[in-house]
Design a protein around this motif. Structure first.
Motif, mmCIF file in Angstrom:
data_model
loop_
_atom_site.group_PDB
_atom_site.id
_atom_site.type_symbol
_atom_site.label_atom_id
_atom_site.label_comp_id
_atom_site.label_asym_id
_atom_site.label_seq_id
_atom_site.Cartn_x
_atom_site.Cartn_y
_atom_site.Cartn_z
ATOM 1 N N UNK A 164 -13.562 -16.243 5.682
ATOM 2 C CA UNK A 164 -12.110 -16.733 5.759
ATOM 3 C C UNK A 164 -11.122 -17.287 4.930
ATOM 4 N N UNK A 165 -11.163 -17.472 3.783
ATOM 5 C CA UNK A 165 -10.659 -17.800 2.763
ATOM 6 C C UNK A 165 -9.679 -17.277 2.700
ATOM 7 N N UNK A 166 -10.241 -15.561 2.928
ATOM 8 C CA UNK A 166 -8.937 -14.435 3.091
ATOM 9 C C UNK A 166 -7.887 -14.336 4.319
ATOM 10 N N UNK A 167 -7.832 -15.187 5.721
ATOM 11 C CA UNK A 167 -7.515 -15.161 6.692
ATOM 12 C C UNK A 167 -6.146 -14.514 6.905
ATOM 13 N N UNK A 168 -5.487 -14.885 5.313
ATOM 14 C CA UNK A 168 -3.609 -14.321 5.499
ATOM 15 C C UNK A 168 -3.857 -13.458 4.242
ATOM 16 N N UNK A 169 -4.533 -12.696 4.243
ATOM 17 C CA UNK A 169 -4.893 -11.854 2.802
ATOM 18 C C UNK A 169 -5.242 -12.612 0.981
ATOM 19 N N UNK A 170 -5.040 -11.365 0.244
ATOM 20 C CA UNK A 170 -5.756 -12.290 -0.995
ATOM 21 C C UNK A 170 -5.426 -12.160 -1.868
ATOM 22 N N UNK A 171 -4.257 -11.537 -2.338
ATOM 23 C CA UNK A 171 -3.069 -11.321 -3.167
ATOM 24 C C UNK A 171 -1.849 -11.411 -1.995
ATOM 25 N N UNK A 172 -1.942 -11.390 -0.672
ATOM 26 C CA UNK A 172 -0.302 -11.716 -1.018
ATOM 27 C C UNK A 172 -0.659 -12.151 0.594
ATOM 28 N N UNK A 173 -1.881 -14.033 0.292
ATOM 29 C CA UNK A 173 -1.764 -14.396 1.061
ATOM 30 C C UNK A 173 -0.382 -15.595 0.945
ATOM 31 N N UNK A 174 0.043 -16.429 1.749
ATOM 32 C CA UNK A 174 0.637 -17.749 1.519
ATOM 33 C C UNK A 174 0.670 -18.221 0.842
ATOM 34 N N UNK A 175 -0.762 -18.282 0.983
ATOM 35 C CA UNK A 175 -1.156 -19.419 -0.254
ATOM 36 C C UNK A 175 -1.696 -19.411 -1.391
ATOM 37 N N UNK A 176 -1.200 -20.335 -2.628
ATOM 38 C CA UNK A 176 -0.607 -19.098 -4.222
ATOM 39 C C UNK A 176 -2.640 -19.398 -4.664
ATOM 40 N N UNK A 177 -3.534 -20.095 -4.389
ATOM 41 C CA UNK A 177 -5.069 -20.800 -4.207
ATOM 42 C C UNK A 177 -5.320 -19.515 -4.122
ATOM 43 N N UNK A 178 -5.069 -19.067 -3.114
ATOM 44 C CA UNK A 178 -5.961 -17.977 -2.479
ATOM 45 C C UNK A 178 -5.883 -16.816 -3.202
ATOM 46 N N UNK A 179 -4.128 -16.761 -3.834
ATOM 47 C CA UNK A 179 -4.792 -15.666 -4.870
ATOM 48 C C UNK A 179 -5.018 -15.627 -6.494
ATOM 49 N N UNK A 180 -5.552 -17.305 -6.379
ATOM 50 C CA UNK A 180 -5.884 -17.792 -7.821
ATOM 51 C C UNK A 180 -6.890 -17.482 -7.755
ATOM 52 N N UNK A 181 -7.591 -18.173 -6.283
ATOM 53 C CA UNK A 181 -9.343 -17.090 -6.032
ATOM 54 C C UNK A 181 -9.422 -15.345 -5.642
ATOM 55 N N UNK A 182 -8.469 -15.017 -5.727
ATOM 56 C CA UNK A 182 -9.023 -13.408 -5.378
ATOM 57 C C UNK A 182 -8.972 -12.871 -6.824
ATOM 58 N N UNK A 183 -7.774 -13.278 -7.809
ATOM 59 C CA UNK A 183 -7.975 -13.414 -8.967
ATOM 60 C C UNK A 183 -9.037 -13.741 -10.352
ATOM 61 N N UNK A 184 -9.754 -14.878 -9.993
ATOM 62 C CA UNK A 184 -10.955 -14.921 -10.131
ATOM 63 C C UNK A 184 -12.086 -14.235 -9.631
ATOM 64 N N UNK A 185 -12.376 -13.908 -8.364
ATOM 65 C CA UNK A 185 -13.111 -13.119 -7.978
ATOM 66 C C UNK A 185 -13.204 -10.879 -8.291
ATOM 67 N N UNK A 186 -12.234 -10.938 -8.777
ATOM 68 C CA UNK A 186 -11.747 -9.495 -9.141
ATOM 69 C C UNK A 186 -12.480 -9.257 -10.931
ATOM 70 N N UNK A 187 -11.375 -10.395 -11.235
ATOM 71 C CA UNK A 187 -12.121 -10.252 -12.749
ATOM 72 C C UNK A 187 -13.632 -10.121 -12.778
ATOM 73 N N UNK A 188 -14.665 -10.982 -12.312
ATOM 74 C CA UNK A 188 -16.037 -10.820 -12.323
ATOM 75 C C UNK A 188 -16.479 -9.501 -12.330
ATOM 76 N N UNK A 189 -16.107 -8.623 -10.808
ATOM 77 C CA UNK A 189 -16.281 -7.695 -9.999
ATOM 78 C C UNK A 189 -15.604 -6.769 -11.259
#
Ligand code: XUL
Ligand code: CO
Length: 439
Positions: free
Chosen positions: A150-175
């Motif tokens: 649900x954190x990605x409800x508005x998208x990941x790197x295109x979310x309106x919420x900058x924290x979501x961008x940061x979370x997505x970045x951390x997740x892609x880094x690990x992937x």
């Protein structure tokens, strides 16, 4: 291999030839057979997707999952995830598939924190590494699931919420790190929810800039860790959002050019995404190939009567022929392959259906490959097209193509000539009938 086989009824599948009636044999996929100087195995580079084959419960919007998967206890324990990984390798080994692909969250359960999720992932990667070594099966590409939680409800790197961008970045880094650790040949970015459902609440330009920034960070990080696998963008026009930014091959290429990323990415074209975009898969392949950017293929098919992404196993010989004509035409895959982003129907819920589905997909592509090679050897199709453009090979056509001509010289040419040479027929039906001669 697990102590108890996950697929006790599945033998090692081998080639028995076109006349075999054995449902657990290949009729066309003969891995060692050489076509146009390469083995079928190397031409087709089949890959099993972890998400549909080992994680899809086969639910639909009206009903719960039906999949019977005896090796899976249905829990989200790490132990279950590790056991599932062994079952996956048993399946792929028996099928003789050289590659697989995953999302991080298919492999291991999401934990209460990012730290815990990363730990879970490491525990499963350990098994994957062992199994890769044991079987020689390799990772075609990895990716991150940035669309289920649900954190990605508005998208990941295109979310309106900058924290979501940061979370997505951390997740892609690990992937990316685990993909690198497993020797992955590529890494895919599919914009799971990178798009919008209403423009009324959307700053489109800002979201696109953020997507560009995100991909740039991925390119930078790839260099940092020395990951040399190919990056792919996978176009899809809609679903889950109403409009996905990476809507089709042309939109992706334009995006990559605009953000100066084209040197770092190729496209991963998926058949059913092409048809959802109102294109044929061959259109999408040719668009990518024309830009030197066809990397890989998510092999599946849709249903003309259903308007959504049905992700069916490819069993349409005409379509696989069209795909393989393009793949042979570009000189074959390098890092990419035919990745079965396909799921069995909800009604096909037994473990053995997974085998029948993959055998069908592999044989349909093997047959498409043989037919495409025969069409190329025949040469009529190619020479028709060459002939059709013959006016460009010399005279005024060659002057235009080389840049020697301009509007003034073309006016002089036409004033003197008076009228164009007659056009010749496009002969569509004649050509379709040539194809049918081989299918
Ligand atoms: C969704 C889809 C994805 C990507 C990987 O339609 O195709 O599974 O292939 O994220
Ligand atoms: Co896909």
């Amino acid at each position: 291999m697990p102590e108890q086989p996950a697929f006790p009824e599945l033998p090692e599948i081998s080639y028995e030839g076109p006349d075999s009636k054995n449902p657990l044999a290949f009729r066309h996929y003969s891995p060692g057979e050489v076509i146009e100087g390469r083995t079928m195995r190397d031409h087709l580079r089949f890959s099993v997707v972890y998400w549909h084959t080992f994680r899809n419960p086969l639910g639909d919007p009206f009903g719960v999952g039906t999949a019977a998967r005896p090796w899976d206890d249905g829990s989200s324990s790490v132990e279950n995830a590790r056991r599932r990984a062994r079952a996956a390798f048993e399946f792929m080994e028996k099928l003789g598939v050289p590659f697989y692909a995953f999302h991080d969250r298919d492999l291991a359960p999401e934990g209460a924190t990012l730290r815990e999720s990363n730990r879970n992932l490491d525990a499963v990667v350990e098994v994957l590494k062992e199994e890769q070594q044991r079987t020689g099966i390799r990772l075609l590409w990895g990716t991150a699931c940035l669309f289920v939680h649900p954190r990605f409800v508005h998208g990941a790197s295109t979310s309106c919420n900058a924290d979501v961008f940061a979370y997505a970045a951390a997740q892609v880094k690990k992937a990316m790190e685990i993909t690198h650790e497993l020797g992955g040949e590529g890494y895919t970015f599919w914009g799971g929810r990178e798009g919008y459902t209403s423009l009324l609440n959307t700053d489109l330009k800002r979201e696109l800039d953020h997507l560009g920034r995100f991909l740039r960070m991925a390119v930078d990080y790839r260099r940092r860790i020395g990951f040399e696998g190919q990056f792919y963008i996978e176009p899809k026009p809609k679903e889950p959002t109403k409009h996905q930014y990476d809507s089709d091959a042309a939109a992706c290429l334009n995006f990559l050019r605009e953000y100066d990323l084209l040197d770092h990415f190729k496209l991963n074209i998926e058949t059913n995404h092409a048809t959802l975009a109102g294109h044929t898969v061959e259109h999408e392949l040719e668009t990518a190939i024309a830009a030197g950017a066809l990397g890989s293929i998510d092999a599946n098919m849709g249903d003309l009567l259903l308007g959504w992404d049905t992700d069916q196993f490819p069993t349409d010989i005409y379509q696989t022929t069209q795909v393989m004509l393009r793949v042979l035409g570009m000189g074959g895959f390098t890092s990419g392959g035919l990745n079965f982003d396909a799921k069995v129907r909800r009604e096909s819920f037994e473990p053995m259906d997974l085998a029948y589905a993959h055998i069908a997909g592999m044989d349909t592509f093997a047959r498409g490959l043989k037919i495409a090679a025969a069409i190329r050897a025949d040469g009529r199709l190619k020479s028709f097209v060459r002939e059709r453009y013959a006016s460009w090979d010399s005279g005024i056509g060659a002057q235009i193509e080389s840049g020697e001509a301009d509007f003034g010289s073309l006016e002089r040419y036409m004033l003197e000539k008076g009228e164009v040479d007659p056009n010749s027929s496009g002969r569509q039906e004649f050509l379709e009938n040539i194809i049918n001669q081989f299918v």
